[in-house]
Design a protein around this motif. Structure first.
Motif, PDB file in Angstrom:
ATOM      1  N   TYR A   1      49.944 -45.513  34.245  1.00  0.00           N
ATOM      2  CA  TYR A   1      49.160 -46.733  34.417  1.00  0.00           C
ATOM      3  C   TYR A   1      50.009 -47.963  34.136  1.00  0.00           C
ATOM      4  O   TYR A   1      51.088 -47.886  33.545  1.00  0.00           O
ATOM      5  CB  TYR A   1      47.933 -46.685  33.499  1.00  0.00           C
ATOM      6  CG  TYR A   1      47.145 -45.409  33.676  1.00  0.00           C
ATOM      7  CD1 TYR A   1      47.113 -44.430  32.699  1.00  0.00           C
ATOM      8  CD2 TYR A   1      46.486 -45.176  34.879  1.00  0.00           C
ATOM      9  CE1 TYR A   1      46.416 -43.249  32.886  1.00  0.00           C
ATOM     10  CE2 TYR A   1      45.793 -43.994  35.079  1.00  0.00           C
ATOM     11  CZ  TYR A   1      45.763 -43.026  34.085  1.00  0.00           C
ATOM     12  OH  TYR A   1      45.079 -41.854  34.293  1.00  0.00           O
TER      13      TYR A   1
ATOM     14  N   TYR B   1      48.077 -45.871  28.590  1.00  0.00           N
ATOM     15  CA  TYR B   1      49.213 -46.683  29.032  1.00  0.00           C
ATOM     16  C   TYR B   1      50.428 -46.468  28.119  1.00  0.00           C
ATOM     17  O   TYR B   1      51.570 -46.394  28.575  1.00  0.00           O
ATOM     18  CB  TYR B   1      48.795 -48.154  29.031  1.00  0.00           C
ATOM     19  CG  TYR B   1      49.910 -49.132  29.311  1.00  0.00           C
ATOM     20  CD1 TYR B   1      50.435 -49.934  28.295  1.00  0.00           C
ATOM     21  CD2 TYR B   1      50.432 -49.266  30.590  1.00  0.00           C
ATOM     22  CE1 TYR B   1      51.449 -50.838  28.551  1.00  0.00           C
ATOM     23  CE2 TYR B   1      51.450 -50.170  30.857  1.00  0.00           C
ATOM     24  CZ  TYR B   1      51.967 -50.944  29.832  1.00  0.00           C
ATOM     25  OH  TYR B   1      52.976 -51.832  30.083  1.00  0.00           O
TER      26      TYR B   1
ATOM     27  N   ARG C   1      47.124 -45.157  39.327  1.00  0.00           N
ATOM     28  CA  ARG C   1      46.585 -46.431  38.839  1.00  0.00           C
ATOM     29  C   ARG C   1      45.188 -46.719  39.386  1.00  0.00           C
ATOM     30  O   ARG C   1      44.520 -47.635  38.925  1.00  0.00           O
ATOM     31  CB  ARG C   1      47.548 -47.568  39.177  1.00  0.00           C
ATOM     32  CG  ARG C   1      48.900 -47.387  38.495  1.00  0.00           C
ATOM     33  CD  ARG C   1      49.795 -48.587  38.609  1.00  0.00           C
ATOM     34  NE  ARG C   1      51.075 -48.342  37.953  1.00  0.00           N
ATOM     35  CZ  ARG C   1      51.999 -49.262  37.750  1.00  0.00           C
ATOM     36  NH1 ARG C   1      51.793 -50.507  38.180  1.00  0.00           N
ATOM     37  NH2 ARG C   1      53.132 -48.946  37.142  1.00  0.00           N
TER      38      ARG C   1
END
Length: 856
Positions: A631, A625, A651
């Motif tokens: 994400y 992330y 995602r």
């Protein structure tokens, strides 16, 4: 018998003479009137004889075929139509149905091959015609059409097209194709003319004939308009043209609009139509006056017909259902079916549709043109639309193993594949594009999607892995060491078992492989056997090294599964289905390692095991992330399935982790309930089957969970659980039967379904599989690190796959092993720190003895 023949006759074929000297058939060198055509038809009908029997016609767009076709209908003889240029189709029908008469074109009159006098079949009085469905020519599965079907649909088409005796239709489609046949039927019904030809619209001779015979109409499928563009149709002088009809698939709205404008300038209309063989050709048409306000729709039902839309679970749009007098009697798959009456009162089209406020209907997709890839439902029609918006003509055959897309013209297939994968949110390895000069097509002009699917690259053989060194069996002390190291615990006693020490599915692989090496074998139920009873097996005198040794099936499936999953994503090979096999393996291991002991200690053990999945997964997702934009926060919370995007994006990369966590939390919560824990303890196999039944409610979409994606997996987890509880032959047979009945058609791809079914059956019937001894340690490491490799490979393979898919797979597996080793060490250290902290806390809370000095 005469009465039976009279009742079975089709009126428009039997009453040709009533149109007198009106032109019926116009060919290059002559014109046949209806009276002359009727005489020829009567002659052939007489040759077919007074006994009603089954005939087959190898049909071409020529006069002999037309006469033979009409003779069978007027004489009341059920007829099977096959294309004359497909001898294999004729051979298949002969073998499957054993017709009484075979008819072919001759040199001026049809050739009849009488295979027997009379008939060998029971033929229903209403049966008139048998046709293959589109794309299945020669298949033994045929559509049974009655004389009412033929007569009513010909009448409906003639009515909405307002066919006049002065009309003349050029035969641009094969007579053996239901659309081409409907042109013949509807024009003969009204006494109109047929410009009979087998010339293509790209042949200049076709247009010469069209003009010479003053043709007024022709039929087209979507591909025909591509051909018309090539031959300069827009600039042709066709003074007699009154209208053009289109069916055989969805016509691109921009093409339809362009040809409507062309028609307005040229004084002719475009009729967009919709139909299926099962409805004797036509079910709907779009009147030209409604076309401008309703582009892309199929229009309204044909006269006498009606539509409704039935809901489809899990989809926004429902299935289009048609009723009317042109709905087939039913299907035939063998000669015995020819005696059957009506088995279909309505036609479930398989098309997803919606009804506009104006009353017109729009088909938005094909129910069977959906596939599931990593749990995501992909609309193959939408795939083609995405590429069409980029100016790339495409045909998407797709399967649940991945998309196989043909793109027409000189395009960069690799670049388009990346773009398409990003738009669909699929792994790059799930999208395979091939640039072709032109799409493969069936005889009716439709895209041959099976041929597109055949473009898929074959799976390469897996590369051999390096052998691991073999160690000699060790003593009992080494067994305690194995457990201590695998479970990160210091105090291991001879009375402990793997399960009592907190072993789970993540740690059992490493322990089992090392234990098999140490003991020379792996005892049954080793995980619940006290350590003191795990003794080495003496090697037989004179016996050398064993080349093969049994490896637990669960370990083998986990090792093979992660290799095949990553290999498929990196486009090294195509072998889908293993992710869902691993859900069954997870249920199998849960039942083995997480269901022993009292309820509360068992719950704590389940939560610890859950933490060993969640902590390293979320830790890596957090790194991903921070380092990438792939994400979102919902990934960190493992909640993407609930609050993430509906469409598949990056995602969704961790869908497997999320689903596994959801299932483990659910079953842990269930077993925390006292009555459920008691039920599982008292009826372990029945409890597992009950959980499987609950899971099947989601598998068959009777219940839809709140998470929109991916496909339900609880039933696979529960089925693996049941496998672990199936300790005798009847129970294993029961589990196998459930798998055989529920797995096929889960994805709609026989290869993917077969992989899932094979994995479950292997787990059920083979507790261990002979594997080269030198591979045991390697497979054990791959299996133990499989979860970690799954998590990490999303950031490893994308950058390497374009360079070398094999390198991408190897690097992904290596990264997974490294992260597994690091995580095990970190969690082991954390566990020891927590134990030490609790020990110090307990000591600090212990009251001081009288002899203990206390500071002032």
């Amino acid at each position: 018998m005469t009465i039976q023949l009279d009742l079975a006759r089709v009126s428009f074929a039997a009453d040709l003479a009533r149109h007198g000297d009106q032109p019926a058939v116009l060919i290059e060198d002559r014109v046949l009137t209806y009276r002359e055509l009727a005489n020829r038809v009567d002659d052939v009908a007489e040759r077919l004889g007074p006994v009603r029997r089954l005939a087959v016609l190898a049909a071409a767009n020529d006069l002999d075929s037309l006469v033979a076709y009409l003779a069978a209908l007027s004489g009341g003889h059920p007829l099977i139509l096959v294309p004359a240029d497909k001898p294999a189709a004729l051979g298949s029908i002969l073998a499957s149905y054993d017709p009484d008469v075979v008819m072919r074109s001759g040199t001026g009159e049809p050739v009849l091959e009488v295979r027997r006098e009379g008939t060998a079949h029971q033929l229903h009085p209403e049966l008139a015609l048998l046709l293959s469905t589109s794309g299945s020519t020669g298949s033994p599965k045929l559509v049974r059409l009655s004389r009412e079907n033929l007569q009513s649909n010909a009448g409906a088409i003639a009515e909405y097209l307002d066919i006049q005796p002065s009309d003349r239709a050029a035969t641009t489609l094969p007579m053996s194709y239901c659309y081409g046949l409907s042109v013949i039927n509807s024009h003969l019904l009204r006494g109109a003319g047929l410009v009979l030809t087998d010339l293509s619209v790209v042949d200049p001779c076709f247009w010469d004939l069209f003009r010479e015979q003053r043709a007024t109409t022709f039929a087209a499928v979507p591909y025909t308009f591509e051909l018309l563009d090539r031959v300069g149709f827009a600039g042709m002088d066709l003074p007699g043209l009154r209208y053009v009809t289109q069916a055989g698939g969805r016509l691109d709205p921009s093409t339809a609009h362009r040809y409507r404008e062309l028609g307005q300038r040229g004084g002719w209309d475009l009729f967009v139509m919709y139909g299926q063989t099962e409805a004797t050709a036509r079910m709907a048409y779009l009147p030209p006056q409604l076309a401008a306000e309703n582009p892309g729709t199929i229009g309204i039902p044909v006269p006498g017909g009606a539509f409704r839309i039935d809901p489809v679970p899990g989809l926004e749009d429902g299935e289009l259902v048609y009723t009317g007098p042109n709905v087939m009697l039913g299907y035939a798959e063998c000669p015995g079916d020819l005696a059957a009456g009506r088995t279909s009162d309505e036609l479930r089209t398989g098309d997803l549709a919606r009804r506009h406020a104006s009353g017109v209907y729009e088909v938005v997709g094909r129910r069977s043109r959906f596939v599931k890839i990593v749990g995501l439902r992909i609309d193959l029609g939408q795939v083609e639309k995405i590429l069409a918006e980029l100016g790339v003509p495409a045909a998407s055959a797709g399967s649940d193993r991945g998309l196989v897309v043909a793109v027409e013209g000189d395009h960069d297939a690799a670049l388009l594949g990346k773009v398409l994968a990003q738009k669909l949110g699929l792994p790059r390895g799930a999208v395979e594009l091939h640039a072709v000069v032109s799409f493969p097509r069936l005889a009716n002009g439709k895209v041959d999607y099976q041929a597109v699917l055949a473009l898929a690259r074959p799976n390469p053989e897996p590369e051999p892995q390096p052998a691991a060194p073999e160690r000699s069996p060790a003593g009992p002390a080494d067994v305690r060491t194995i457990f201590a190291e695998a479970l990160e615990c210091d105090d291991v006693k001879d009375t402990d078992t793997f399960v009592s020490l907190g072993g789970d599915s993540l740690s059992y692989v490493a322990a089992s492989v090392r234990l098999e090496k140490a003991l020379g074998h792996l005892p049954p139920d080793w995980h619940v056997t006290p350590i003191g009873e795990l003794a080495p097996r003496p090697r037989a005198a004179g016996r050398g090294r064993r080349w093969f040794a049994p490896l637990e099936t669960g370990i083998l499936l986990r090792a093979a599964g992660i290799v095949l999953i990553i290999g498929t994503h990196a486009q090294l090979l195509h072998w889908p289905g293993m992710a869902h096999v691993l859900f069954a393996v997870a249920g199998y291991n849960f039942a083995r390692f997480q269901l022993n002991g009292d309820r509360m200690p068992r719950l704590r053990r389940q939560l610890r095991s859950l933490g060993r999945i969640i902590v390293p997964s979320v830790a890596f997702i957090a790194v991903a992330y921070v380092l990438t934009d792939r994400y979102g926060p919902e990934n960190l919370a493992l909640l993407n399935s609930f609050v993430g995007p509906e469409t598949w994006t990056t995602r969704w990369d961790f869908w497997f982790i999320e689903m596994l966590v959801y299932v483990l939390i659910s079953v842990a919560a269930l077993l925390a309930i006292p009555w459920a824990a008691r039920a599982e303890s008292r009826f372990p196999f029945a409890f597992a089957l009950g959980l499987t039944a609950v899971g099947l409610l989601t598998r068959f979409e009777i219940l839809n969970p709140p998470a929109p994606n991916p496909a339900p997996v609880l039933w696979l987890f529960a089925l693996g659980w049941a496998v672990a509880r199936a300790r005798n032959l009847p129970r294993r047979l029961a589990v196998s039967a459930i798998a055989v009945l529920t797995v096929p058609s889960f994805f709609g791809d026989p290869y993917r379904d077969a992989t899932i079914l094979a994995g479950i059956l292997l787990l059920t019937w083979l507790p261990a599989v002979p594997v080269l001894s030198c591979l045991h340690q390697l497979l054990g490491v791959l299996a133990a690190s499989s979860l970690y490799a799954y998590v990490t490979h999303w950031l490893v393979y994308p950058g390497l796959a374009p360079v070398s898919p094999a390198l991408a797979v190897a690097a992904s597996l290596a990264a997974g092993v490294a992260y597994w080793a690091l995580s095990m060490r970190a969690m082991g250290m954390a566990g020891r720190w927590v134990t030490a902290f609790r020990t110090r806390s307990a000591s600090s809370r212990t009251p001081a003895s009288p002899n203990t000095a206390v500071p002032a």
